[in-house]
Design a protein around this motif. Structure first.
Motif: not given
Length: 335
Positions: A60-66
């Motif tokens: 979730w963290g990397p996806f939200i950042s992207a």
């Protein structure tokens, strides 16, 4: 019904917490409604994770950042009892798209700066007021194609950002008629029973006859990126089920499902993996491989008149190909 309603409300609050979070706060948001030992299953390269901190750091963290201004756009929302454990566990299912502005790289996929929509199907098991288990299927190749980095040969079906049910009745936030759910699970099980007993020596004609017993003729099969969508029994036979049976029948093994449930006119299942097959050559336009490969699959259905009429299908295509020696994500770096 009260148990279903409390479970539905819990999962909706969970989704709202994710929607309000950023990459710094997502771990706390996930922990709010999940058990400390939360078992999360995701697509390749994420696989199985445990606990909110790990799920946040991994997916979730990397996806939200992207994806700037990420939003969830559900088309189906339902709950039911899992018939595979004797109707003991309560599962809540959500399906639709995760949409955002693809502004930063993700998994080696170059950002487009445009809207990106990623299909998802999520099964959440709720117990004692917490989400204790999740299967989160999502279509990463769909994001690749939208960003202009298609890793596949031409697919047999149509590539689409896929709509929800034609009846627009998939968001079942409140109680439903239990009789409708029983009719839906009966239609799903009739189809599965037919698949187990069919005579595959008859080829495409026999396959069409088989499908007509449990599917309406105007069926729509909403398949994953790399395979695509197809409409009506004859085109489904030509564009997916026929090639599937011809090229993946060697070493075919059904591994079973983890959850199978229904509510209203909708239902479905997932497995981990559902199938193990050997690609004898040609499936998805790819060469043969001697390696047995797993298919982790979600099937969600809409029932109409006692038969199935729409089918949303999610396959962990990247894991399936990786087990055959093709690492699609590694190739992204060179595209």
């Amino acid at each position: 019904m009260s148990d279903f309603q409390s479970a539905k409300d819990l999962v909706r609050r969970h989704h709202e917490a994710i929607a309000r979070a950023d990459s710094e706060t997502i771990a706390a948001a996930l922990a709010k409604y999940t058990a400390p030992d939360w078992h999360w299953r995701g697509m390749h390269p994420f696989h199985e994770q445990f606990g909110a901190e790990t799920v946040a750091a991994t997916f979730w963290g990397p996806f939200i950042s992207a994806m700037t201004r990420l939003q969830r756009r559900p088309d189906i929302f339902m709950a039911g009892l899992n018939e595979l454990d004797g109707l003991k566990s309560v599962w809540v299912v959500s399906m639709g798209h995760l949409m955002g502005l693809f502004d930063r790289p993700w998994l080696g996929i170059r950002p487009s700066g445009k809207i990106a929509m990623m299909r998802y199907a999520e099964f959440d098991r709720v117990e004692a007021g917490r989400i204790v288990e999740t299967a989160m299927f999502f279509d990463i190749p769909q994001v690749m194609i939208q960003a202009g980095q298609n890793p596949f040969p031409p697919q047999t079906g149509a590539y689409l950002v896929q709509p929800g049910p034609v009846t627009h009745e998939g968001l079942m936030h409140g109680p439903q008629d239990p009789a409708e759910g029983r009719a839906t699970i009966a239609a799903i099980n009739a189809m599965l029973d037919d698949m187990r007993t069919t005579d595959r020596s008859k080829g495409g004609e026999g396959l069409a006859e088989e499908l007509a017993r449990t599917w309406n003729d105007d069926m729509i099969w909403w398949g994953p990126a790399g395979i695509g969508a197809t409409y009506t029994i004859p085109r489904y036979v030509r564009q997916h089920s026929g090639p599937f049976r011809e090229t993946l029948s060697k070493g075919y093994q059904f591994n079973g499902h983890i959850c199978r449930m229904a509510e209203g006119h909708f239902g479905g299942f997932f497995g981990w993996p559902n199938l193990t097959v050997v690609n004898s050559g040609g499936f998805m336009g790819l060469p043969a491989s001697p390696n047995p490969a797993d298919m982790r699959v979600v099937d969600l259905y809409r029932e109409e008149g006692g038969k199935l009429t729409e089918n949303w299908v999610f396959i962990d295509v990247l894991n399936f190909l990786n087990m055959q020696g093709l690492d699609v994500l590694a190739r992204m770096e060179g595209m």
